[in-house]
Design a protein around this motif. Sequence first.
Motif, PDB file in Angstrom:
ATOM      1  N   MET B   1       0.850  -1.205   0.000  1.00 31.51           N
ATOM      2  CA  MET B   1       0.000   0.000   0.000  1.00 31.51           C
ATOM      3  C   MET B   1       0.879   1.247   0.000  1.00 31.51           C
ATOM      4  O   MET B   1       1.563   1.525   0.975  1.00 31.51           O
ATOM      5  N   LYS B   2       0.903   1.974  -1.114  1.00 33.21           N
ATOM      6  CA  LYS B   2       1.700   3.202  -1.176  1.00 33.21           C
ATOM      7  C   LYS B   2       0.787   4.413  -1.133  1.00 33.21           C
ATOM      8  O   LYS B   2      -0.261   4.428  -1.777  1.00 33.21           O
ATOM      9  N   LEU B   3       1.202   5.404  -0.370  1.00 30.75           N
ATOM     10  CA  LEU B   3       0.416   6.637  -0.239  1.00 30.75           C
ATOM     11  C   LEU B   3       1.153   7.751  -0.975  1.00 30.75           C
ATOM     12  O   LEU B   3       2.311   8.030  -0.685  1.00 30.75           O
ATOM     13  N   VAL B   4       0.460   8.380  -1.905  1.00 31.36           N
ATOM     14  CA  VAL B   4       1.116   9.367  -2.757  1.00 31.36           C
ATOM     15  C   VAL B   4       0.639  10.773  -2.415  1.00 31.36           C
ATOM     16  O   VAL B   4      -0.549  11.010  -2.214  1.00 31.36           O
ATOM     17  N   ALA B   5       1.598  11.706  -2.334  1.00 31.34           N
ATOM     18  CA  ALA B   5       1.267  13.122  -2.117  1.00 31.34           C
ATOM     19  C   ALA B   5       2.305  13.971  -2.834  1.00 31.34           C
ATOM     20  O   ALA B   5       3.381  13.481  -3.212  1.00 31.34           O
ATOM     21  N   TYR B   6       1.964  15.222  -3.045  1.00 34.90           N
ATOM     22  CA  TYR B   6       2.875  16.149  -3.703  1.00 34.90           C
ATOM     23  C   TYR B   6       3.302  17.227  -2.715  1.00 34.90           C
ATOM     24  O   TYR B   6       2.451  17.837  -2.069  1.00 34.90           O
ATOM     25  N   ILE B   7       4.616  17.436  -2.623  1.00 32.78           N
ATOM     26  CA  ILE B   7       5.130  18.495  -1.749  1.00 32.78           C
ATOM     27  C   ILE B   7       5.080  19.809  -2.511  1.00 32.78           C
ATOM     28  O   ILE B   7       5.658  19.932  -3.595  1.00 32.78           O
ATOM     29  N   GLU B   8       4.387  20.784  -1.930  1.00 33.67           N
ATOM     30  CA  GLU B   8       4.262  22.092  -2.590  1.00 33.67           C
ATOM     31  C   GLU B   8       5.050  23.195  -1.877  1.00 33.67           C
ATOM     32  O   GLU B   8       5.198  24.284  -2.418  1.00 33.67           O
ATOM     33  N   GLY B   9       5.471  22.905  -0.667  1.00 28.25           N
ATOM     34  CA  GLY B   9       6.229  23.916   0.060  1.00 28.25           C
ATOM     35  C   GLY B   9       7.006  23.250   1.177  1.00 28.25           C
ATOM     36  O   GLY B   9       6.568  22.219   1.723  1.00 28.25           O
ATOM     37  N   ILE B  10       8.155  23.827   1.514  1.00 30.98           N
ATOM     38  CA  ILE B  10       9.005  23.259   2.566  1.00 30.98           C
ATOM     39  C   ILE B  10       9.461  24.382   3.486  1.00 30.98           C
ATOM     40  O   ILE B  10       9.792  25.474   3.021  1.00 30.98           O
ATOM     41  N   GLY B  11       9.450  24.117   4.777  1.00 32.52           N
ATOM     42  CA  GLY B  11      10.018  25.042   5.750  1.00 32.52           C
ATOM     43  C   GLY B  11      11.064  24.299   6.561  1.00 32.52           C
ATOM     44  O   GLY B  11      10.897  23.108   6.846  1.00 32.52           O
ATOM     45  N   LEU B  12      12.116  24.964   6.927  1.00 30.63           N
ATOM     46  CA  LEU B  12      13.194  24.310   7.676  1.00 30.63           C
ATOM     47  C   LEU B  12      13.885  25.343   8.558  1.00 30.63           C
ATOM     48  O   LEU B  12      14.175  26.457   8.108  1.00 30.63           O
ATOM     49  N   LEU B  13      14.102  24.974   9.806  1.00 23.33           N
ATOM     50  CA  LEU B  13      14.855  25.864  10.702  1.00 23.33           C
ATOM     51  C   LEU B  13      15.549  25.002  11.753  1.00 23.33           C
ATOM     52  O   LEU B  13      14.910  24.162  12.395  1.00 23.33           O
ATOM     53  N   GLY B  14      16.840  25.218  11.875  1.00 22.55           N
ATOM     54  CA  GLY B  14      17.593  24.448  12.870  1.00 22.55           C
ATOM     55  C   GLY B  14      18.974  25.036  13.004  1.00 22.55           C
ATOM     56  O   GLY B  14      19.296  26.035  12.351  1.00 22.55           O
ATOM     57  N   PRO B  15      19.799  24.405  13.844  1.00 23.44           N
ATOM     58  CA  PRO B  15      21.154  24.924  14.014  1.00 23.44           C
ATOM     59  C   PRO B  15      21.904  24.927  12.680  1.00 23.44           C
ATOM     60  O   PRO B  15      22.048  23.887  12.047  1.00 23.44           O
ATOM     61  N   GLY B  16      22.339  26.078  12.242  1.00 21.31           N
ATOM     62  CA  GLY B  16      23.074  26.181  10.982  1.00 21.31           C
ATOM     63  C   GLY B  16      22.203  26.035   9.747  1.00 21.31           C
ATOM     64  O   GLY B  16      22.707  26.006   8.626  1.00 21.31           O
ATOM     65  N   LEU B  17      20.904  25.930   9.920  1.00 22.55           N
ATOM     66  CA  LEU B  17      19.980  25.771   8.790  1.00 22.55           C
ATOM     67  C   LEU B  17      18.883  26.838   8.927  1.00 22.55           C
ATOM     68  O   LEU B  17      17.858  26.621   9.562  1.00 22.55           O
ATOM     69  N   ALA B  18      19.131  27.999   8.318  1.00 23.18           N
ATOM     70  CA  ALA B  18      18.251  29.156   8.533  1.00 23.18           C
ATOM     71  C   ALA B  18      17.245  29.302   7.395  1.00 23.18           C
ATOM     72  O   ALA B  18      17.320  30.234   6.598  1.00 23.18           O
ATOM     73  N   GLY B  19      16.334  28.352   7.317  1.00 27.50           N
ATOM     74  CA  GLY B  19      15.311  28.403   6.274  1.00 27.50           C
ATOM     75  C   GLY B  19      15.621  27.394   5.168  1.00 27.50           C
ATOM     76  O   GLY B  19      16.768  27.001   4.960  1.00 27.50           O
ATOM     77  N   TRP B  20      14.562  26.952   4.484  1.00 28.56           N
ATOM     78  CA  TRP B  20      14.718  25.944   3.427  1.00 28.56           C
ATOM     79  C   TRP B  20      15.580  26.469   2.284  1.00 28.56           C
ATOM     80  O   TRP B  20      16.539  25.821   1.876  1.00 28.56           O
ATOM     81  N   HIS B  21      15.265  27.660   1.798  1.00 26.17           N
ATOM     82  CA  HIS B  21      16.016  28.159   0.640  1.00 26.17           C
ATOM     83  C   HIS B  21      17.478  28.389   0.999  1.00 26.17           C
ATOM     84  O   HIS B  21      18.368  28.085   0.205  1.00 26.17           O
ATOM     85  N   ALA B  22      17.699  28.876   2.212  1.00 23.68           N
ATOM     86  CA  ALA B  22      19.069  29.128   2.648  1.00 23.68           C
ATOM     87  C   ALA B  22      19.834  27.826   2.868  1.00 23.68           C
ATOM     88  O   ALA B  22      21.073  27.828   2.911  1.00 23.68           O
ATOM     89  N   SER B  23      19.106  26.719   3.014  1.00 26.99           N
ATOM     90  CA  SER B  23      19.763  25.458   3.394  1.00 26.99           C
ATOM     91  C   SER B  23      19.934  24.481   2.234  1.00 26.99           C
ATOM     92  O   SER B  23      20.656  23.496   2.370  1.00 26.99           O
ATOM     93  N   GLU B  24      19.272  24.751   1.107  1.00 29.60           N
ATOM     94  CA  GLU B  24      19.335  23.781   0.003  1.00 29.60           C
ATOM     95  C   GLU B  24      20.776  23.483  -0.413  1.00 29.60           C
ATOM     96  O   GLU B  24      21.155  22.326  -0.609  1.00 29.60           O
ATOM     97  N   ALA B  25      21.589  24.550  -0.554  1.00 20.66           N
ATOM     98  CA  ALA B  25      22.973  24.353  -0.994  1.00 20.66           C
ATOM     99  C   ALA B  25      23.771  23.559   0.041  1.00 20.66           C
ATOM    100  O   ALA B  25      24.623  22.740  -0.317  1.00 20.66           O
ATOM    101  N   ILE B  26      23.452  23.784   1.334  1.00 22.35           N
ATOM    102  CA  ILE B  26      24.157  23.039   2.393  1.00 22.35           C
ATOM    103  C   ILE B  26      23.799  21.561   2.318  1.00 22.35           C
ATOM    104  O   ILE B  26      24.657  20.679   2.407  1.00 22.35           O
ATOM    105  N   LEU B  27      22.513  21.282   2.099  1.00 23.31           N
ATOM    106  CA  LEU B  27      22.076  19.883   2.034  1.00 23.31           C
ATOM    107  C   LEU B  27      22.661  19.188   0.805  1.00 23.31           C
ATOM    108  O   LEU B  27      22.897  17.981   0.802  1.00 23.31           O
ATOM    109  N   CYS B  28      22.892  19.943  -0.277  1.00 26.08           N
ATOM    110  CA  CYS B  28      23.516  19.375  -1.485  1.00 26.08           C
ATOM    111  C   CYS B  28      25.031  19.278  -1.336  1.00 26.08           C
ATOM    112  O   CYS B  28      25.710  18.828  -2.252  1.00 26.08           O
ATOM    113  N   ALA B  29      25.536  19.767  -0.226  1.00 27.92           N
ATOM    114  CA  ALA B  29      26.986  19.791   0.039  1.00 27.92           C
ATOM    115  C   ALA B  29      27.729  20.720  -0.911  1.00 27.92           C
ATOM    116  O   ALA B  29      28.942  20.634  -1.044  1.00 27.92           O
ATOM    117  N   SER B  30      27.013  21.606  -1.598  1.00 31.32           N
ATOM    118  CA  SER B  30      27.719  22.565  -2.453  1.00 31.32           C
ATOM    119  C   SER B  30      28.175  23.791  -1.663  1.00 31.32           C
ATOM    120  O   SER B  30      28.968  24.582  -2.131  1.00 31.32           O
TER     121      SER B  30
END
Lengths: 395, 263
Positions: B1-30
């Motif tokens: 049984m697979k449940l399908v959904a579409y992500i339309e927006g992301i929020g992220l805040l944590g140590p060294g991660l100041a917002g989703w857009h600000a963190s994308e490059a960090i998560l990609c290791a670029s």
Amino acid sequence: MNPLWLTHYTATSSIGRGLDQTLSALQGLRSGLNPCRFDTVDLETFIGEVAGLDEVRLPSHLSEYDCRNNRLAWLGLLQDGFEQAVRDAIKKYGRHRIGVFIGTSTSGILQTELAYRRRDSETGALPDDFIYRTTHNTYSVADFVRRHFEFSGPSAAISSACSSSAKVFGSARRMMEAGLIDAAVVGGVDSLCLTTLYGFNSLELLSKEPCRPYDARRNGLSIGEAAAFALLEKSPQDEDDIMLLGIGESSDAYHMSSPHPEGLGAKIAMQDALRMANLQPSDIDYINLHGTATPSNDAAEGIAVQALFGKDTPCSSTKGATGHTLGAAGGMEAAISALALKHSLMPAGLNTKQIDPALQLDYLLENRERKIHRVLSNSFGFGGTNCSLIFGRSA
Amino acid sequence: MKLVAYIEGIGLLGPGLAGWHASEAILCASSPYQAQKTVLPSPSSLPPAERRRSGALVKLALAVGLEAIETARLNPADLPSVFSSSGADGENCHAICEMLATSDRQISPTRFHNSVHNTAAGYWGIATGSMKNSSVLCAFDASLCAGLLEAVTQVVVDNTRTVMLACDTQYPEPLFRSRPIPDAFGIALVLSPERSAQAIAEISIELTEDKADSMDGQLEALRVAIPAARGLPMLQAIAMRQNGRVVLDYLDATRLSIDISFP
């Protein structure tokens, strides 16, 4: 929604251990409220305490879960053959196909309150015997149930204050309808603690006498504790099993500790439950009200009920009997609703002497015995969270 | 049984991660990850009285939830919500327990209403005006996946968009020693039942017993230390825009498998 069946259910509160005692208390108009002698609490109020919890022992392999809340959960699971019914369901569906959703507001916080009295005088450290995960944490009661039955399916504590164990039915329904699970153990367990007693006292919401829901001179609530559980399945085990027909969930978006004055959120929850059940207000035979006996709750709920149902649908709050069992109230009152359907009993609201003339409702001051087919049960909570459930009988 | 959904927006805040857009490059290791204490913005969406009374959990939830909804270009008042937290407002809990251990037990009304596990959901309703269903869950270290499952079943069964928030804050001592969450961390996702123009990724979820994915270096330390950070491998896969599968930690041997693909 596709109806779900409460194939087994049980309730333990200050009015009794298990369904027989609970029904007998309702039939005999017996309240479980007594003057508060809990722990070192110095408040002039009445509470609905479950007797004998100090003597309850958890199964030895789960001893790290030992706290008042999990003792109450364990005592509750042992009533009405509920534990065996869950074991039978495991044989039928498998441990991975049964979900666990337990409502609680304070879980085992009492354990932490007590531990703070025994902090190291030099370092301030909590005593070594304090175990956060299995006692204090909100999830501990759901985890206790899950580990006891060795379930491996989805599991969560639902913790939206006093709507918690009504909303467990919503989470279970979605999981079952999505096909993740075939059955669910749902319930509510909340136990006495100082946070809620002194907290409601700070809001001046504790009555000095046994609470009087919907009374013209109501002056606050009485806190109780309870454990209630239900096994939800997609098909009935007996022809007279009680059905869950509709669930409505909403938010007030108004205030943290006061309900919307016109009961707008409450009204949306009741309407949504009716819509999901494909029923009209006139199809509801009895309403088990949230009815906490605070001036603002009963006024807001009363306005919402009257706006939707008019003034002729019999209704009552059973909190005059059990007290407000907070996160367990939804589950406790689901069990009372099921008893009402099964035994043709619309229970009286105890302690209420003179119904608030501003709330034009058929509020029951005496038990009324008549075959009823559908019951709506309301549970609302802090943060403006609302949930209404509709139960029915098939025969 | 697979449940399908579409992500339309992301929020992220944590140590060294100041917002989703600000963190994308960090998560990609670029760009490199630099550890820094989580900075919680003042909750400007709340009326002054509520803003004054709000604790770290509320600030965190409003920040990540509203970031996700802004990315999705939706009105928060239209969305149901799912809040999961492994322990709600730790600072407030400590203050109450400390006071209850003294002879003066008169805790304040604000302390009390901030003590409920749904405190963030309550303030969220006041800030956004959403009168929709709000589910509030806890599953200790499994809280993020418990919230994700609740949200995805809402999307699939009730055929609705929803915003899911997983937020954790620290306890001060002495509770910190029993529950050492090092800093505030939150993830929010706006999920939709249909592929729309703003869809970022499609996720397809099922239960599995496969081993959970781990990460590298300091991000792995975060993932292990904070329950809400258990969702980081999924955000990393999304940041890298690579079709694939991640497995997130959930309960003991039960985990969540998430197939991720991009429109």
